[in-house]
Design a protein around this motif. Structure first.
Motif, PDB file in Angstrom:
ATOM      1  N   TYR A 199       0.862  -1.175   0.000  1.00 17.68           N
ATOM      2  CA  TYR A 199       0.000   0.000   0.000  1.00 17.68           C
ATOM      3  C   TYR A 199       0.903   1.230   0.000  1.00 17.68           C
ATOM      4  CZ  TYR A 199      -4.133   2.880   0.734  1.00 17.68           C
ATOM      5  OH  TYR A 199      -5.158   3.777   0.564  1.00 17.68           O
ATOM      6  N   TYR A 200       0.724   2.050  -1.020  1.00 15.91           N
ATOM      7  CA  TYR A 200       1.514   3.271  -1.180  1.00 15.91           C
ATOM      8  C   TYR A 200       0.573   4.444  -0.935  1.00 15.91           C
ATOM      9  CZ  TYR A 200       4.414   6.829  -3.468  1.00 15.91           C
ATOM     10  OH  TYR A 200       5.154   7.957  -3.748  1.00 15.91           O
ATOM     11  N   GLY A 201       0.851   5.259   0.047  1.00 12.85           N
ATOM     12  CA  GLY A 201      -0.103   6.239   0.529  1.00 12.85           C
ATOM     13  C   GLY A 201      -0.183   7.533  -0.245  1.00 12.85           C
ATOM     14  N   ALA A 202       0.352   7.579  -1.451  1.00 12.49           N
ATOM     15  CA  ALA A 202       0.328   8.808  -2.242  1.00 12.49           C
ATOM     16  C   ALA A 202      -0.002   8.468  -3.687  1.00 12.49           C
ATOM     17  CB  ALA A 202       1.679   9.527  -2.140  1.00 12.49           C
ATOM     18  N   VAL A 203       0.069   9.471  -4.555  1.00 14.09           N
ATOM     19  CA  VAL A 203      -0.053   9.265  -5.994  1.00 14.09           C
ATOM     20  C   VAL A 203       1.343   8.950  -6.526  1.00 14.09           C
ATOM     21  CG1 VAL A 203      -0.761  10.301  -8.175  1.00 14.09           C
ATOM     22  CG2 VAL A 203      -2.002  10.840  -6.061  1.00 14.09           C
ATOM     23  N   PHE A 204       1.447   7.977  -7.389  1.00 10.53           N
ATOM     24  CA  PHE A 204       2.754   7.498  -7.834  1.00 10.53           C
ATOM     25  C   PHE A 204       3.457   8.510  -8.738  1.00 10.53           C
ATOM     26  CE2 PHE A 204       0.441   3.582  -6.878  1.00 10.53           C
ATOM     27  CZ  PHE A 204       1.360   2.906  -6.107  1.00 10.53           C
ATOM     28  N   ASN A 205       4.768   8.593  -8.573  1.00 11.73           N
ATOM     29  CA  ASN A 205       5.639   9.241  -9.538  1.00 11.73           C
ATOM     30  C   ASN A 205       6.659   8.207 -10.003  1.00 11.73           C
ATOM     31  OD1 ASN A 205       7.664   9.190  -7.440  1.00 11.73           O
ATOM     32  ND2 ASN A 205       6.746  11.073  -6.625  1.00 11.73           N
ATOM     33  N   GLU A 206       7.436   8.542 -11.024  1.00 12.05           N
ATOM     34  CA  GLU A 206       8.348   7.559 -11.589  1.00 12.05           C
ATOM     35  C   GLU A 206       9.356   7.065 -10.557  1.00 12.05           C
ATOM     36  OE1 GLU A 206      11.439   6.902 -15.354  1.00 12.05           O
ATOM     37  OE2 GLU A 206      10.458   8.856 -15.066  1.00 12.05           O
ATOM     38  N   GLU A 207       9.845   7.962  -9.714  1.00 15.33           N
ATOM     39  CA  GLU A 207      10.864   7.567  -8.735  1.00 15.33           C
ATOM     40  C   GLU A 207      10.311   6.548  -7.736  1.00 15.33           C
ATOM     41  OE1 GLU A 207      10.081  10.652  -9.581  1.00 15.33           O
ATOM     42  OE2 GLU A 207      11.875  11.157 -10.752  1.00 15.33           O
ATOM     43  N   ALA A 208       9.080   6.768  -7.281  1.00 16.29           N
ATOM     44  CA  ALA A 208       8.464   5.808  -6.365  1.00 16.29           C
ATOM     45  C   ALA A 208       8.250   4.463  -7.050  1.00 16.29           C
ATOM     46  CB  ALA A 208       7.140   6.356  -5.842  1.00 16.29           C
ATOM     47  N   ALA A 209       7.815   4.498  -8.311  1.00 15.67           N
ATOM     48  CA  ALA A 209       7.627   3.250  -9.052  1.00 15.67           C
ATOM     49  C   ALA A 209       8.954   2.510  -9.227  1.00 15.67           C
ATOM     50  CB  ALA A 209       6.993   3.544 -10.410  1.00 15.67           C
ATOM     51  N   LEU A 210      10.039   3.243  -9.468  1.00 18.68           N
ATOM     52  CA  LEU A 210      11.349   2.601  -9.609  1.00 18.68           C
ATOM     53  C   LEU A 210      11.774   1.936  -8.301  1.00 18.68           C
ATOM     54  CD1 LEU A 210      13.180   5.315 -11.754  1.00 18.68           C
ATOM     55  CD2 LEU A 210      12.577   2.991 -12.488  1.00 18.68           C
TER      56      LEU A 210
END
Length: 682
Positions: free
Chosen positions: A594-605
């Motif tokens: 569970y990721y508590g924010a909206v995804f950006n590329e860095e988080a996805a990486l």
């Protein structure tokens, strides 16, 4: 039994409008098409008044000659049913067929798609012209297939004629049976909206605050439009099946308020798409970080592939694009048209038709350029298309029928797409997170599918994937959560983002802790949440052993509920500093993130690293980030597509040796892939 997109050869062709050109030009046009390696043409989708100049009076002479001449040159023909542009005699005699805006303004003849799907008279007239065409051309050896209408729900995808209000009422009666159940589903007790008679129920209409209907009514509106569109198409599809059983049936689309999966399952042999990669370039937000530009069009092609593993591109961009007053796209640079063609093929296309053979000299699309310019003389685009035709004549047969390979899927569903058009608390997030995940996977050379969760989705469909990314399913039923739970238990890895699981299928909020239906899966609850905008300064997430990343747009502050949960990242600042932002829950053989924010590329990486995802070609291929990798395979062979989206050359390294299907060249060691270059390694 559904007919394949292509069975004997790759079908490369072009959209052609014989009614736009003097008949003396046809022979030369067809001759040159064949010399370029084209095998198929589409025609007829905007020609109703030529087939039926007066009601009940049918004339086929022009198209009989055009189709027979094309056939004599070895070209197959796809005929469009011409119902996207009802003729002036029809709309003048039967004004009830016209569409009406939300504000009640009747849309008039003069463009296209000015009709509504609900009018009984329009359905009757569409059935009549489709029957006449099917009976006339079902036995023609040159006609191989049919396109129903053209781009259903393009230009406009909302309908408010009197016929639509009546049809919506009937649809609701079928769905809810009683007014009590409708009132309960729509939460009509709020603001005293309760209905006491079916005659009081309408599609959304103007309100004191513009375009602010009951949100549950608005969600059902989109469901109705989709079902009604499919019902409209079915009138024609059933006729074509009965009258022309030897010819395939498709339609072109991927537009809003339409369940294209259900449309294809019920009516079509395969789905078709109109591919204009520069839409992705011209629509990029100037503030977007690291945009994919035309490469991002592959995400839309991945959606098409979820509908039909192999599909047709009914319109492939072949030049600068634009109507007189909008969409002023620049000309593709040398090599880009070829790149975009193979982009479509890499993602599953077995048939590609360019739009269009020659640029129109009149009308709204005089700047929507085709292969030939107005002057009809040789040009760069024609030479490029001829080169593609030669390549596919030699290699296309090997590719057709092969399917793409991916062990990661980005998950979507129609309810959240439609609900999110109105709900700003989750609607924009899905599109951002999908794009950012796609960027990260592309730059890591990890192919992905898009998977639509539907009522009939099975565990076997989910279990094909090692990882499912379901960014922001605000609407999440207990049944879908249970299916996802089975996927995780058998070893799958599932990733959620903020705003997950807080609505039921009516669009009403659960009276239980967030993430609602996903709470047991995730092993956490949402302690608090906030938008990140205005005076609220954005924070960041501190990851365990990974670089910090921005916590974009929305923050769910998490609370661990189960001892199987591991906190993988915490918020760095604000009043929730140190609180969990990213969690991983072990369940059975799998895990739920569970990721508590909206995804950006860095988080996805960061997540890609944690999830253990690698390029399927990592053992034998080194690629720079600007080169896309896609894989198609069949029982015998695997085809690795490499596409360079930069104008400058890219250096790749191949361990061992591979053969390029297009050129026959053996590739080994270091190789320079030209700007906008393409390789298909086998």
């Amino acid at each position: 039994m559904k007919k394949p997109v292509a069975s004997e050869q790759f079908e490369l062709g072009v959209c052609y409008y014989p009614e736009h050109w003097p008949e003396k030009m046809w022979e030369d046009d067809y001759r040159r098409m064949r010399e370029m390696g084209f095998t198929i043409v589409r025609m007829g989708e905007f020609a109703w008044s030529i087939f039926e100049p007066q009601e009940g009076c049918y004339e086929f002479g022009l198209f009989d000659r055009a189709i027979s001449l094309a056939h004599s040159h070895g070209l197959k023909v796809v005929l469009g049913t011409p119902t996207a542009t009802p003729p002036a005699w029809l709309t003048d005699r039967y004004p009830e067929v016209l569409n009406v805006t939300y504000e009640g303004v009747t849309l008039q003849h003069g463009m296209r798609r000015h009709y509504n799907y609900s009018s009984p008279k329009y359905r009757e007239l569409c059935a009549a012209i489709t029957t006449q065409l099917a009976e006339h051309y079902s036995g023609h050896p040159g006609v191989v297939g049919w396109q129903i209408d053209n781009e259903l729900n393009c230009e406009i995808n909302v309908f408010y004629s009197e016929s639509d209000h009546i049809a919506f009422r009937e649809w609701l009666k079928q769905k809810y049976v009683t007014l009590d159940q409708l009132n309960e589903a729509w939460g009509a007790v709020f603001w005293n909206q309760t209905y006491s008679d079916w005659s009081q129920v309408f599609l959304p209409r103007p309100t004191p605050v513009p375009k602010q209907p009951n949100p549950h009514q608005a969600l059902d509106e989109k469901r109705f439009i989709s079902d009604n569109t499919i019902s409209f198409a079915k009138v024609q599809g059933d006729i074509l099946r009965a009258k022309a059983p030897g010819q395939w049936v498709t339609t072109n689309g991927l537009f809003g308020h339409l369940d294209s999966h259900a449309l294809t399952d019920g009516l079509l042999d395969f789905f078709s798409y109109d591919s204009y990669p520069q839409f992705s370039s011209i629509s990029n937000d100037a503030a977007e970080v690291n945009p994919l530009r035309d490469r991002g069009w592959g995400l839309s092609l991945s959606v098409v592939r979820s509908i039909s593993p192999n599909f047709c591109i009914m319109e492939q961009q072949s030049g600068p694009g634009g109507w007189v007053n909008r969409m002023d796209m620049p000309s593709p640079k040398p090599g880009q048209m070829r790149l975009w063609t193979y982009q479509s093929i890499a993602h599953g296309a077995d048939m590609v038709l360019y739009f269009r053979w020659r640029t129109a000299t009149m009308g709204n699309e005089i700047y929507w350029h085709g292969l030939n310019d107005y002057h009809n003389q040789p040009n760069r685009r024609l030479r490029e298309a001829a080169g593609i035709g030669k390549e596919l004549a030699g290699s296309g047969q090997a590719i057709i029928g092969s399917v793409t390979e991916a062990n990661v899927a980005i998950v979507r569903d129609y309810d959240n797409e439609w609900d999110g058009e109105y709900d700003v608390w989750h609607g924009p997030f899905m599109w951002q997170s999908n794009k950012e995940w796609y960027k990260a996977l592309q730059h890591k050379h990890i192919p992905n599918d898009v998977l639509y969760i539907r009522e009939q989705t099975t565990l076997a469909e989910l279990a094909r994937y090692k990882v499912l990314i379901y960014p922001h399913p605000a609407i999440l039923s207990d049944e879908t959560a249970a299916l996802l739970g089975q996927y995780v238990q058998q070893g799958g890895k599932l990733v959620f983002g903020c705003r997950t699981g807080y609505k039921d299928t009516r669009g009403q909020c659960y009276m239980r802790p967030f993430p609602g239906a996903a709470r047991e899966l995730c092993g956490i609850t949402v302690e608090e949440f906030t938008m990140v905008k205005g005076t609220r300064q954005p924070t960041s997430i501190q990851w365990n052993g990974m670089p910090d990343t921005g916590a974009d747009a929305f923050n769910d502050i998490l609370h661990v509920e189960e001892d199987t949960v591991e906190v993988m990242g915490t918020y760095a600042s604000d009043y929730y500093a140190g609180k969990p932002a990213v969690t991983r829950n072990t369940r059975g053989k799998g895990e739920v993130w569970y990721y508590g924010a909206v995804f950006n590329e860095e988080a996805a990486l960061n997540l890609i690293e944690h999830l253990g995802l690698r390029s399927p070609a990592a053992e034998w291929l080194e690629l720079p980030a600007e080169v896309e990798l896609q894989i198609r395979s069949n029982a015998d062979t695997s085809f690795t597509f490499l596409l360079n989206y930069e104008e400058t050359p890219a250096v790749i390294r191949v361990a061992g040796s591979k053969t390029d299907l297009l050129s026959g060249e053996v590739i080994t060691g270091e190789y320079t892939l030209e700007g906008y270059g393409v390789l298909i390694l086998q």
